[in-house]
Design an enzyme around this catalytic site. Structure first.
Site, short mmCIF file in Angstrom:
data_model
loop_
_atom_site.label_atom_id
_atom_site.label_comp_id
_atom_site.label_asym_id
_atom_site.label_seq_id
_atom_site.Cartn_x
_atom_site.Cartn_y
_atom_site.Cartn_z
NE ARG A 162 -4.24 -1.75 0.48
CZ ARG A 162 -4.27 -2.94 0.18
NH1 ARG A 162 -3.20 -3.46 -0.62
NH2 ARG A 162 -5.15 -3.74 0.15
CB SER A 235 -8.45 -2.23 4.26
OG SER A 235 -8.88 -3.23 3.41
CD GLU A 330 -5.84 0.71 2.58
OE1 GLU A 330 -5.28 1.34 1.56
OE2 GLU A 330 -6.89 0.49 2.71
N1 EPU Z 1 -10.55 -11.71 9.43
C1 EPU Z 1 -11.27 -12.11 10.61
N2 EPU Z 1 -12.18 -11.12 10.56
C2 EPU Z 1 -12.57 -10.24 10.05
C3 EPU Z 1 -11.62 -9.86 8.73
C4 EPU Z 1 -10.76 -10.92 8.54
O1 EPU Z 1 -11.19 -13.02 11.16
O2 EPU Z 1 -13.48 -9.61 10.18
C5 EPU Z 1 -9.35 -12.66 8.95
C6 EPU Z 1 -9.82 -13.60 7.75
O3 EPU Z 1 -10.51 -14.85 8.26
C7 EPU Z 1 -8.39 -13.99 6.98
C8 EPU Z 1 -7.58 -12.73 7.21
O4 EPU Z 1 -8.27 -12.00 8.48
O5 EPU Z 1 -7.85 -15.09 7.90
C9 EPU Z 1 -7.48 -11.80 6.10
O6 EPU Z 1 -8.77 -11.64 5.73
P1 EPU Z 1 -9.01 -11.09 4.27
O7 EPU Z 1 -8.72 -12.41 3.27
O8 EPU Z 1 -10.76 -11.01 4.19
O9 EPU Z 1 -8.43 -10.09 3.96
P2 EPU Z 1 -7.72 -8.63 4.68
O10 EPU Z 1 -6.17 -9.04 5.23
O11 EPU Z 1 -8.76 -8.40 5.91
C10 EPU Z 1 -6.74 -7.35 2.55
C11 EPU Z 1 -6.69 -6.07 1.96
C12 EPU Z 1 -8.05 -5.92 1.28
C13 EPU Z 1 -8.05 -7.12 0.08
C14 EPU Z 1 -7.91 -8.52 0.98
C15 EPU Z 1 -8.00 -9.65 -0.20
C16 EPU Z 1 -5.38 -4.78 3.46
C17 EPU Z 1 -5.69 -3.61 4.51
N3 EPU Z 1 -6.60 -5.07 3.02
O12 EPU Z 1 -7.63 -7.64 3.63
O13 EPU Z 1 -8.03 -4.68 0.62
O14 EPU Z 1 -9.18 -6.92 -0.61
O15 EPU Z 1 -6.86 -8.40 1.59
O16 EPU Z 1 -6.83 -9.52 -0.58
O17 EPU Z 1 -4.27 -5.14 3.09
C18 EPU Z 1 -8.53 -2.25 0.84
O18 EPU Z 1 -7.26 -2.11 0.66
O19 EPU Z 1 -9.45 -1.33 0.87
C19 EPU Z 1 -9.08 -3.84 0.61
C20 EPU Z 1 -10.34 -4.23 0.83
#
Ligand code: EPU
Length: 335
Positions: A162, A235, A330
């Site tokens: 990012r 995010s 972010e």
């Molecule tokens: N998780 C939870 N609870 C929640 C949300 C997530 O336990 O409420 C756990 C999930 O189960 C998983 C892990 O956290 O084990 C990661 O979750 P997820 O795959 O949904 O991705 P994220 O890390 O929360 C990031 C990006 C997103 C992107 C997704 C998919 C950042 C800050 N966010 O989210 O980007 O779509 O990965 O690659 O890096 C954005 O930047 O606006 C955005 C949506």
């Protein structure tokens, strides 16, 4: 076109009802002349799709430059590659759809990320195992104060998670267009567990970039709120990176903690940390953390800047207390 006292509600995906002292729309190159000593203020902001910008005051006492130049041009095409320019005012997802329909691989995992083309380079958008930098070649920028055009190649931008040098840019520099290199040869990126699991579970046949766009869009839509229905900026926080030793301590205490090895330590899932602190689906006044993705702050209608900052602060504090982890926002907070 220059406007005074302009309402920004429909121009930011958080849906904040803010006014700007001066607002300039840039649709074509000639409009850049509107950006000058008279229209600029002490505070100047370049606005793309407004999907990562949170205006926390009712009034922004400065100038907002909204970039709406459109176009997707093919620059070069070979048997197995294509190079194209996308102008900053294009909606990013429209570029993704356009390329996927043509059968060009490279940005299909970045489907349904909201925002415009200019902004995707600023923060090196990433999702489902792909990042913009993987296929970004260069961008053309314009500095209205110096009246100077400049080209930055991929390496110049120092892309990270990012991050690009535009994040800390002190000077006013408008990204005018970006150049991407895509592949005509099949290159499925199923490195992200959520994608791979879905392919296996549903026995999907992914053979075109459009198949991947459809899958990614379906997964995203099942978790992420539509900003047209519930204002949000995706995010709200970044996923934090901690040292190996810090991670070992956390792992002993919280055995199910999700983690990913990265170059400079271990990346944690901010959504998980926030959920563990009890914030998932919790509403405080007009704001709250989404019930399907705790990393996303939502606006239930009339959110005020103070509520946003207070909730962010409470979340940062509880994650710090429980895990000794600092969360970094972010989103771009505009004061
Ligand atoms: N998780 C939870 N609870 C929640 C949300 C997530 O336990 O409420 C756990 C999930 O189960 C998983 C892990 O956290 O084990 C990661 O979750 P997820 O795959 O949904 O991705 P994220 O890390 O929360 C990031 C990006 C997103 C992107 C997704 C998919 C950042 C800050 N966010 O989210 O980007 O779509 O990965 O690659 O890096 C954005 O930047 O606006 C955005 C949506």
């Amino acid at each position: 076109m220059i406007y005074s006292n302009y309402n920004l509600k429909s121009l930011n995906s958080f849906g904040l009802d803010t006014y700007a002292k001066t607002f300039i729309f840039i649709d074509k190159e000639n409009d850049l002349l509107d950006i000058n000593d008279t229209s600029l203020s002490e505070k100047n902001i370049i606005l793309g799709g407004g999907s990562n910008t949170v205006f926390v005051n009712d009034y922004f006492d400065g100038t907002i430059i909204s970039i709406r130049n459109k176009g997707i041009n093919i620059v070069q095409e070979g048997d197995d590659f294509v190079i194209l320019d996308a102008f900053s005012g294009e909606v990013w997802n429209d570029v993704v759809s356009f390329c996927a329909k043509k059968g060009w691989w490279g940005i299909e995992n970045l489907a349904a990320v909201f925002g415009n083309v200019g902004a995707v380079a600023v923060q090196n958008i990433g999702a489902y195992g792909a990042e913009l930098r993987d296929c970004f070649m260069e961008c053309l920028t314009y500095n209205p104060l110096k009246k100077e055009w400049k080209t930055y190649v991929n390496e110049d931008l120092n892309f990270g998670y990012r991050y690009s040098i535009f994040k800390n840019q002190k000077e006013l520099e408008i990204i005018w267009k970006i150049r991407l290199r895509l592949s005509k040869t099949m290159k499925i990126n199923n490195s992200y567990a959520a994608i791979n699991n879905k392919i296996i579970e549903e026995n999907l046949n992914i053979s075109t970039p459009l198949d991947m766009v459809n899958l990614v869009t379906k997964i995203r839509n099942s978790k992420l709120p539509d900003p047209k229905v519930l204002g949000n900026c995706g995010s709200f926080f970044k996923n934090p990176i901690v040292s190996e030793s810090h991670f070992e301590l956390l792992k002993k205490k919280f055995s199910s903690i999700p983690s990913y090895e990265v170059e400079n330590g271990v990346k944690l899932a901010a959504g998980w940390l926030i959920e563990q602190c009890g914030w998932k689906g919790k509403r405080v006044g007009n704001v709250g953390m989404h019930n399907k993705q705790a990393l996303i702050m939502v606006n239930y209608g009339n959110a005020k800047g103070e509520e946003i900052l207070n909730l962010a602060y409470e979340i940062e504090k509880s994650v710090k207390n429980k895990f000794n982890v600092e969360l970094e926002k972010e989103v771009h907070i505009i004061l």
